[in-house]
Design a protein around this motif. Structure first.
Motif, PDB file in Angstrom:
ATOM      1  N   MET A 121       1.007  -1.098   0.080  1.00 46.50           N
ATOM      2  CA  MET A 121      -0.194   0.103   0.109  1.00 46.50           C
ATOM      3  C   MET A 121       1.017   0.982   0.219  1.00 46.50           C
ATOM      4  O   MET A 121       1.593   1.663   1.087  1.00 46.50           O
ATOM      5  CB  MET A 121      -1.096   0.107   1.014  1.00 46.50           C
ATOM      6  N   ASN A 122       1.087   2.378  -0.911  1.00 46.10           N
ATOM      7  CA  ASN A 122       1.492   3.815  -1.209  1.00 46.10           C
ATOM      8  C   ASN A 122       1.102   4.658  -0.001  1.00 46.10           C
ATOM      9  O   ASN A 122      -0.846   4.607  -0.088  1.00 46.10           O
ATOM     10  CB  ASN A 122       1.226   3.875  -2.210  1.00 46.10           C
ATOM     11  N   PHE A 123       1.305   5.242   0.399  1.00 49.81           N
ATOM     12  CA  PHE A 123       1.101   7.477   0.686  1.00 49.81           C
ATOM     13  C   PHE A 123       2.067   7.747   1.118  1.00 49.81           C
ATOM     14  O   PHE A 123       3.537   7.788   0.594  1.00 49.81           O
ATOM     15  CB  PHE A 123       0.148   7.412   2.484  1.00 49.81           C
ATOM     16  N   SER A 124       1.249   8.772   1.028  1.00 46.77           N
ATOM     17  CA  SER A 124       2.271   9.821   1.240  1.00 46.77           C
ATOM     18  C   SER A 124       2.916  10.329   2.564  1.00 46.77           C
ATOM     19  O   SER A 124       2.161  11.022   3.567  1.00 46.77           O
ATOM     20  CB  SER A 124       1.978  11.497   0.257  1.00 46.77           C
ATOM     21  N   VAL A 125       4.131  10.978   2.619  1.00 47.46           N
ATOM     22  CA  VAL A 125       4.366  11.320   3.969  1.00 47.46           C
ATOM     23  C   VAL A 125       4.884  13.083   3.366  1.00 47.46           C
ATOM     24  O   VAL A 125       5.499  13.216   2.399  1.00 47.46           O
ATOM     25  CB  VAL A 125       5.938  10.958   4.376  1.00 47.46           C
ATOM     26  N   HIS A 126       4.422  14.213   3.759  1.00 50.26           N
ATOM     27  CA  HIS A 126       5.824  15.603   3.737  1.00 50.26           C
ATOM     28  C   HIS A 126       5.771  16.270   4.788  1.00 50.26           C
ATOM     29  O   HIS A 126       5.866  15.640   6.166  1.00 50.26           O
ATOM     30  CB  HIS A 126       3.374  16.565   3.624  1.00 50.26           C
TER      31      HIS A 126
ATOM     32  N   LEU B  38      19.959   1.845   1.583  1.00 49.70           N
ATOM     33  CA  LEU B  38      17.960   1.514   1.812  1.00 49.70           C
ATOM     34  C   LEU B  38      16.977   2.217   1.133  1.00 49.70           C
ATOM     35  O   LEU B  38      17.986   3.520   0.585  1.00 49.70           O
ATOM     36  CB  LEU B  38      17.582   1.293   2.658  1.00 49.70           C
ATOM     37  N   SER B  39      15.823   1.832   0.927  1.00 50.29           N
ATOM     38  CA  SER B  39      15.179   3.243   0.387  1.00 50.29           C
ATOM     39  C   SER B  39      14.789   3.752   0.815  1.00 50.29           C
ATOM     40  O   SER B  39      14.860   3.602   2.727  1.00 50.29           O
ATOM     41  CB  SER B  39      14.229   1.951  -0.563  1.00 50.29           C
ATOM     42  N   ARG B  40      14.436   4.852   0.945  1.00 50.48           N
ATOM     43  CA  ARG B  40      13.553   5.843   1.811  1.00 50.48           C
ATOM     44  C   ARG B  40      12.380   5.083   2.507  1.00 50.48           C
ATOM     45  O   ARG B  40      11.991   5.151   4.415  1.00 50.48           O
ATOM     46  CB  ARG B  40      13.160   7.797   1.313  1.00 50.48           C
ATOM     47  N   SER B  41      11.401   4.650   2.365  1.00 48.32           N
ATOM     48  CA  SER B  41      10.432   3.963   2.303  1.00 48.32           C
ATOM     49  C   SER B  41      10.345   2.771   2.966  1.00 48.32           C
ATOM     50  O   SER B  41      10.743   2.686   4.072  1.00 48.32           O
ATOM     51  CB  SER B  41       9.512   3.716   1.090  1.00 48.32           C
ATOM     52  N   ALA B  42      12.171   1.961   3.219  1.00 51.83           N
ATOM     53  CA  ALA B  42      12.575   1.430   3.292  1.00 51.83           C
ATOM     54  C   ALA B  42      13.286   1.303   4.439  1.00 51.83           C
ATOM     55  O   ALA B  42      12.432   0.508   5.941  1.00 51.83           O
ATOM     56  CB  ALA B  42      13.886   0.249   2.768  1.00 51.83           C
ATOM     57  N   LEU B  43      13.527   2.365   4.618  1.00 48.70           N
ATOM     58  CA  LEU B  43      14.244   2.947   5.760  1.00 48.70           C
ATOM     59  C   LEU B  43      12.804   3.370   6.774  1.00 48.70           C
ATOM     60  O   LEU B  43      13.165   3.140   8.553  1.00 48.70           O
ATOM     61  CB  LEU B  43      15.209   4.302   5.506  1.00 48.70           C
ATOM     62  N   LEU B  44      12.215   4.107   6.354  1.00 46.11           N
ATOM     63  CA  LEU B  44      10.682   4.706   7.284  1.00 46.11           C
ATOM     64  C   LEU B  44      10.392   3.102   7.713  1.00 46.11           C
ATOM     65  O   LEU B  44      10.070   3.109   8.811  1.00 46.11           O
ATOM     66  CB  LEU B  44      10.127   5.392   6.391  1.00 46.11           C
ATOM     67  N   THR B  45      10.103   2.039   6.938  1.00 45.94           N
ATOM     68  CA  THR B  45       9.462   1.130   7.217  1.00 45.94           C
ATOM     69  C   THR B  45       9.608   0.517   8.207  1.00 45.94           C
ATOM     70  O   THR B  45       9.795   0.213   9.494  1.00 45.94           O
ATOM     71  CB  THR B  45       8.899   0.154   6.619  1.00 45.94           C
ATOM     72  N   GLN B  46      11.200   0.265   8.058  1.00 45.43           N
ATOM     73  CA  GLN B  46      12.339  -0.661   9.061  1.00 45.43           C
ATOM     74  C   GLN B  46      12.353   0.563  10.862  1.00 45.43           C
ATOM     75  O   GLN B  46      11.390  -0.369  12.013  1.00 45.43           O
ATOM     76  CB  GLN B  46      13.290  -0.122   8.961  1.00 45.43           C
ATOM     77  N   ALA B  47      12.644   1.649  10.899  1.00 44.75           N
ATOM     78  CA  ALA B  47      12.088   2.372  11.903  1.00 44.75           C
ATOM     79  C   ALA B  47      10.897   2.463  12.250  1.00 44.75           C
ATOM     80  O   ALA B  47      11.016   2.606  13.797  1.00 44.75           O
ATOM     81  CB  ALA B  47      12.059   4.176  11.073  1.00 44.75           C
TER      82      ALA B  47
END
Length: 83
Positions: free
Chosen positions: A1-6, A24-33
């Protein structure tokens, strides 16, 4: 699922640098965090809001030995000093 982060430019730049440093991609890092954050919150909830690491440390901490004041009466005696 995709969503936007501002986020502001500085935060985005820091995210990009951190992700690149980790490979990592930014998305992967945010998911991991976020997963780490959720796990940490769940541990704190189990410990009434206290971090598990602190609770573990306090369980291992050496007991504080308070002196028996009856046994320390010699500490209160004045010593003669030669001048």
């Amino acid at each position: 699922m995709n969503f936007s982060v501002h986020m502001d430019e500085k935060t985005l730049s820091e995210l990009t640098q951190a992700a690149q440093a980790q490979g990592l991609s930014r998305s992967a890092l945010l998911t991991q965090a976020f997963k780490q954050y959720v796990k940490q919150q769940q541990l704190m909830d189990k410990n009434n809001g206290w971090p598990k690491a602190l609770i573990d440390h306090l369980k291992k901490a050496a007991p504080i030995k308070c002196p028996d004041f009856d046994d320390t009466s010699d500490l209160l005696q004045l010593k003669e000093i030669e001048l």
